[in-house]
Design an enzyme around this catalytic site. Sequence first.
Site, PDB file in Angstrom:
ATOM      1  N   HIS A 402       0.837  -1.189   0.000  1.00 22.91           N
ATOM      2  CA  HIS A 402       0.000   0.000   0.000  1.00 22.91           C
ATOM      3  C   HIS A 402       0.877   1.245   0.000  1.00 22.91           C
ATOM      4  CE1 HIS A 402      -3.744  -2.083   0.336  1.00 22.91           C
ATOM      5  NE2 HIS A 402      -3.440  -2.661   1.495  1.00 22.91           N
ATOM      6  N   CYS A 451       0.050   2.354  -5.337  1.00 22.88           N
ATOM      7  CA  CYS A 451      -0.786   3.385  -5.917  1.00 22.88           C
ATOM      8  C   CYS A 451      -0.211   4.755  -5.628  1.00 22.88           C
ATOM      9  CB  CYS A 451      -2.214   3.281  -5.399  1.00 22.88           C
ATOM     10  SG  CYS A 451      -2.615   4.427  -4.075  1.00 22.88           S
TER      11      CYS A 451
END
Length: 826
Positions: A402, A451
Amino acid sequence: MSDCVDRSTKINLLKEAVVKKLCEVLDKSSDRGWRKLGEIVGNERRFKVSSQDMEMCSLKVLQLEGSPSRMLLRLMGERGCTTGHLMDYLQTLGNSEAVQCLKPSSLQILIQPQSLALLSGHNLRLSCHAVGKSPVHYQWFKGKEEVPNSMSPDLVISPVHLKDIGHYICRVNCGEMFEFSQWAQVDVLNINTNHGQSYHSLEGRLKLVTQPQSQKLYMGDALHLECGAVGRPIPRYQWHRNGVPVPNATKRKLVIPHVMQDDHGRYRCEISGSTERMWTNEVEVVVAPRITVQVSGAMECSEDDVYAIGGGSSDFFLNSIPEQLYATDKVALLIGNLSYKNHPQLKAAMVDVYDLTNLLRQLNFKVVSLLDLTESEMRNAVDEFLLLLHKGVYGLLYYAGHGYENYGNSFMVPVDAPNPYRSANCLCVQSILKLMQEKETGLNVFLLDMCRKRNIHDDSATNIVLRVTANIVFGYATCQDAEAFELSSSGFTNGVFVKFLKKRLLDDEKITVVLDRVAEDMGQFDATRGKQALEIRSSLSERRALTDPILPSDSVDLTLGPSRQWAKAHELPESMSLIFDCGAQIKLGFAAEFSNVLVIYTHIVKKPEDMSFCQAHVTDFSQELDVDPKEMNRETPEETGIYFLSSTLPQHCLYTRLSSLQKLREELVFTVCLQGTFSDMDDDPVHWTKSINIGKPLIARLDLYRAMRRNSCLRTCMMPHSPSHSPCQSPRSEHFLHLHHGPHQAQDPSRLSPQQNHLDTYERLQGAVGSCGDSFYENLTTCHNEQMHNSGGELSSSPGRYSIPIEASDDINELQTAFINSLHKV
């Protein structure tokens, strides 16, 4: 003669033949070898052999022909250990073969002839002295031929000539017994000693007398490079091209009968003696194709005429071939975060880290691969990574997990990040880059598989001023302000980025060219076309490639600092042979899946004939480790979660996988339990146990669990404590495509430097156009952040998203078809 050597003799005065034989015995023994000897000596504390000394000895296995036993004996000798002490230690050790090495025979050669290199015209003297119970007689040989008039202990040839080059040996007779000395090689160099330079007094020291010369060749020509040194013992040679040892090039003369373009480069030779090492000058070998040039269609120019085009010199020729770049070392830190405590779980990161580890090792990178790190563990891992860097090193950081991006800063999210997390709970990639720049690295590569959406709840905009360096490359798995994907599947597959990256990583091309091609490949993948595209940012001005050879810096001793740290993280425990009271013999073996994941396996080597059933399992592990009792001692590696080593592990064992070794605070102690039943007894099994201590294996030795152990990473990674909300998801459907987002906004490059242009970047975006059809995108699911209010407990939506890297199977088309067929709306 006595039955033993003089007990008062210091062990550093033992004859080389004795030391060599003794080291061979101690090195090959697992349970009565040098480690156990060091433990015995250390416990007595007379000669102060510490754990650091033993660690230094263990690093000798990384060197060519390195011997841990020789290093241990040298340390003991330097601290006053005598032959008598050593004999007592070996008897305590119970190694009778080692004890026998210290006992002389009735005929003993005390002085062995030594190999040497000397100049033509000098005097050659080889000596061999022996003692026996009766008079000793000598006979020298050159090869298989007797040397005339050579029946004395000293063989003298005065003066020596080139014809005297060869191998010599002495036969010693004592009554009916005889022994041969060791072989002595004699090398004779024929050079001019101009300027009154004399080497007569330097025979015992290493002295470089002949340097190689640069050469300009055409393809198919023969390359002859020669260097030379004199000294006793005879020097050893190893030629290097572009910092990499040339295979089988261990002689004074390097000859390549027919050179090819690949032979172009910088050459130098490493020359070493018993205690000295030196390098020749580095020379350039230029190899060009044979060409002819036609002028006006009627006249041909010869190869020599081509040089006239460059003004009558070879500058045109030399400048037409690009310069070979090299690294002083290559170091990679690979982190894959999967098992998040407060955020969605990932899967592809483990496969990606494993595959990249194997590929980067093929490129001679020192690789540390770690899974599931907390914040403090990530910061300490970065600190250890920085210790491996110095001037000219190629540093590579890969992260999968993440993440998000705020104002041009990329943040990596640890597995223990709270919900919501803040920038202070994450690691800033640009902060790590700043620290890498302070090391004056040759190349800085960041591959970020996460991301890049902006976190709208994080208002921090700390200014990180980077140096102006033309050696930075960022490869983002997705574009700015976009998410990356993970395709769920039943098996283990790569993420999209690494799926295509691993096909190109070994290409001998500039790293930005490699990433460009990866971007083009990703752009052809229908499942993510228009949704995820590789972005490249680079200030790289030179043609630096991950395939560049390594040319170590003379100013850095890689055997002491950096390499020692790297070796710590990769030192496996030695396999053990355990013998239980019942007579059963068990092999206890170890393997490393990642730098913080250890595999333990047990195998029954021998069991008593009357034992009908026998099985050995491991138990009683520290609670600090992530060990599921249900997945321990399984009959197949896959049952215990070992998916990548199953084909390399021995069969017919019980397997246990220990992860999160970085959490280990004490030495790893566990129990091996043997369970057996006998044919003449009841069916009730009988148990035997042994307690095993294997120290701190692999990455555990670096104590990454310690919070804020160093300030180097924290100094720039810690960001202001502003809110940074992370996603709170509902569980994933097994065959569902998820976006993993973190809220972002467009990057402001000016924040990186007051000058707004300190980092000359360019961006290349590939594969961001096109679509794979309405039916596919109608089924893409956008999962909103769901955050529980502290007061009421009801869920509220926020516009933030989360992003997860995509997994792809080996057959992209098959995966794409199966995936689209499995999609359904939420």
